[in-house]
Scaffold this active site. Structure first.
Site, PDB file in Angstrom:
ATOM      1  N   GLU A 175       0.817  -1.221   0.000  1.00  0.00           N
ATOM      2  CA  GLU A 175       0.000   0.000   0.000  1.00  0.00           C
ATOM      3  C   GLU A 175       0.850   1.269   0.000  1.00  0.00           C
ATOM      4  OE1 GLU A 175      -2.885  -0.366   3.162  1.00  0.00           O
ATOM      5  OE2 GLU A 175      -3.539  -2.341   2.469  1.00  0.00           O
ATOM      6  N   GLU A 282      -5.318  -7.800  -0.790  1.00  0.00           N
ATOM      7  CA  GLU A 282      -6.101  -7.505   0.419  1.00  0.00           C
ATOM      8  C   GLU A 282      -7.454  -6.946   0.020  1.00  0.00           C
ATOM      9  OE1 GLU A 282      -4.772  -5.238   3.870  1.00  0.00           O
ATOM     10  OE2 GLU A 282      -2.700  -5.860   3.475  1.00  0.00           O
TER      11      GLU A 282
END
Length: 550
Positions: A175, A282
């Site tokens: 991320e 995710e």
């Protein structure tokens, strides 16, 4: 004759089962998708033991996830099954639960929420420009190496009872397109990110001999259909096996589902073009409750959304987060209260029954495929200084990694000059290194550093240019050395002054062979008892020494 697949992996020396897992995941794409959960057997709402033997997922559908996730926080003793203050016990506990998950038919993945190596804070502490400090040459590089040593120790202990290394999908620095972690976009330059990712792979693979990792790259969502945005911090095909993305549902409705489809399609196409595995690394329904949720068909709708596009469908796996507690639920579970069952449990059961989704009872043949790895091609990168970094010291070390070939020579040059300076291989670090002292006129400006790798034929095999900012508080304009008599030329003695004798000028400055070469100053009127004395030297060729002409 058995057909043997050849693949190009980050690690050409990957173990047989690691190579097999890569092929298995790619063969799933478009047919099935592995469902995974973080801490599936070490956290939960319906389980009575958090030791790897029970799972909310199993209690809900009668099967474990097909993919089990943990994090380096367990190695630090900050998450289960780790033990605070006991690194070896934490490692052994983690190895035990991951071996159990593997034996239950699961694929294993390992993320890394790293501590802030500068401040001592956690991964959410974004202060300190951390990546610049942990790269080679940084003052926290040794601390980062010690952290990587923990990861390597875990990887090398993760073996079956008969001693075979168990494969793991390692997913560091995830991320990074957001700015909530210290390695995020607001705190790390593009080149710094690429170099710390490369450094991490090279350290584990080449220095610590970890060969049971597949490496995953997973920025957050928001890139849409832009390949350039997705690949902005991509460290290169030599360092990544799995391309993924992370995206969480906050009740946005169809816009989120459509966005996931678009981004899954983008990642899938990139993976196809580069020979990688694509995955939904995710996902999750944020702030899920037992009752009062707005999208009760979340799981089946997400599966249907992915299946609705032939490219988006080609995700090898999808991992949701851990059931840490009532305020962090990502998998519905049996509440034990027939009057208040989890309202999303029926949909999760339908999701399990979908032929597209795979849980542990559907993982077959992941580790028994015969696979060869392609030979590695030569590659070079400048490890430091990274592009767009700021040079603050009068002298800096240029570090270059050359992989999979032995060059005839490695050189660097600096903008404004054709002179090529040799770089020398440091056997301890594995880098070709050289010291660069920026010229005075470069201070306050940008400078291009170009590195070339030459082969035995004289051809340039690799070339890379990094642009840096030079901002040095005190920069060396020029230097006087006195190795030979001509070195003293241009230094004129202009007398001395003492408080007792006033000004005099019958001394001299000349070359001396003392101590291998020095400047000898004769000042006959200096008085050791005077409180004030001066010597006057004029550097008549100072401009030339500074490179500014005479």
């Amino acid at each position: 004759m058995e057909n043997v697949t050849t693949v190009n992996l980050t690690d050409a020396a990957a173990t047989d089962r690691t190579k097999s897992l890569f092929v298995y995941l790619n063969q799933l794409r478009g047919k099935n998708i592995l469902f995974g959960q973080q801490h599936a057997t070490t956290e939960g709402m319906s389980i009575t033991a958090k030791d790897g033997t029970q799972s909310d997922t199993f209690n809900s559908v009668g099967a474990y996830p097909g993919l089990f996730g943990w994090d380096t926080l367990s190695l630090e003793g900050k998450e289960k099954p780790g033990v605070t203050g006991h690194a070896e016990q934490s490692r052994d506990n983690l190895v035990a639960v991951m071996k159990k998950a593997y034996a239950d038919g699961g694929v294993l993945t390992f993320s890394s929420h790293m501590p802030n190596f500068v401040t001592g804070g956690d991964f959410y502490d974004t202060k300190g420009n951390v990546v610049s400090h942990i790269l080679p040459g940084g003052d926290k590089n040794a601390a980062y190496n010690a952290f990587l040593d923990q990861i390597a120790g875990f990887a090398l202990h993760l073996k079956t009872d008969d001693g075979r290394p168990i494969p793991v999908i390692f997913r560091p620095f995830h991320e990074q397109s957001g700015s909530w972690f210290w390695w995020g976009a607001a705190f790390t330059t593009t080149d710094e990110y690429k170099e710390i990712y490369r450094y991490t792979v090279e350290y584990l693979r080449d220095k610590k001999d970890v060969h049971n990792f597949l490496y995953a790259y997973s920025p957050g969502g928001g890139f849409g259909d832009s390949v350039d945005t997705y690949l902005k911090t991509y460290p290169g095909d030599d360092y990544v096996d799995i391309l993924g993305f992370d995206s969480y549902y906050n009740g946005e409705g169809d816009s989120w589902f459509n966005g996931v489809k678009t981004e899954a399609k983008t990642v899938s196409n990139i993976a196809d073009s580069r020979g990688k595995v694509a995955a939904f690394t995710e996902f999750g329904y944020q702030k899920m409750k037992v009752t009062g949720n707005t999208t009760l068909d979340f799981y089946t709708k997400l599966a249907s959304t992915l299946k609705s596009d032939p490219d988006a469908k080609k995700m090898a796996f999808m991992l949701t987060w851990a059931n840490f507690g009532p305020d962090s639920i990502y998998v519905p579970y049996p509440t034990g209260d027939p009057n208040q069952e989890h309202e999303m449990l029926p949909d999760f059961k339908k999701y399990y029954q979908d032929a597209y989704t795979l849980f542990s009872d559907g993982v077959i043949g992941a580790y028994d495929k015969k696979v060869n790895t392609a030979s590695e091609q030569g590659f070079m990168h400048i490890a430091s200084p990274t592009g767009q970094s700021t040079i603050k010291e009068a002298s800096t070390t240029i570090r270059v990694r050359v992989l999979n070939e032995t060059p005839d020579r490695v050189v660097y040059s600096v903008q404004g000059s054709d002179t090529e300076y040799p770089m020398v291989l440091n056997p301890d670090s594995g880098y070709y290194e050289a010291q660069w002292t920026p010229a005075a006129e470069q201070n306050g400006k940008t400078a291009d550093i170009t590195v070339k790798v030459y082969g035995s034929s004289g051809a340039v095999l690799h070339e890379q240019t990094n642009t840096v900012f030079v901002k040095i508080g005190e920069v060396l304009a020029g230097a006087y050395t006195f190795d030979t008599a001509p070195d003293a030329e241009g230094i004129q003695y202009n007398g001395e002054y003492t408080s007792s004798s006033g000004g005099t000028n019958d001394g001299s400055a000349a070359y001396s062979d003392f101590n291998g070469g020095s400047l000898k100053i004769s000042a006959p009127h200096l008085n050791g008892t005077d409180s004030w004395q001066e010597l006057k030297l004029e550097l008549k060729n100072a401009k030339a020494k500074a490179g500014a002409g005479s």
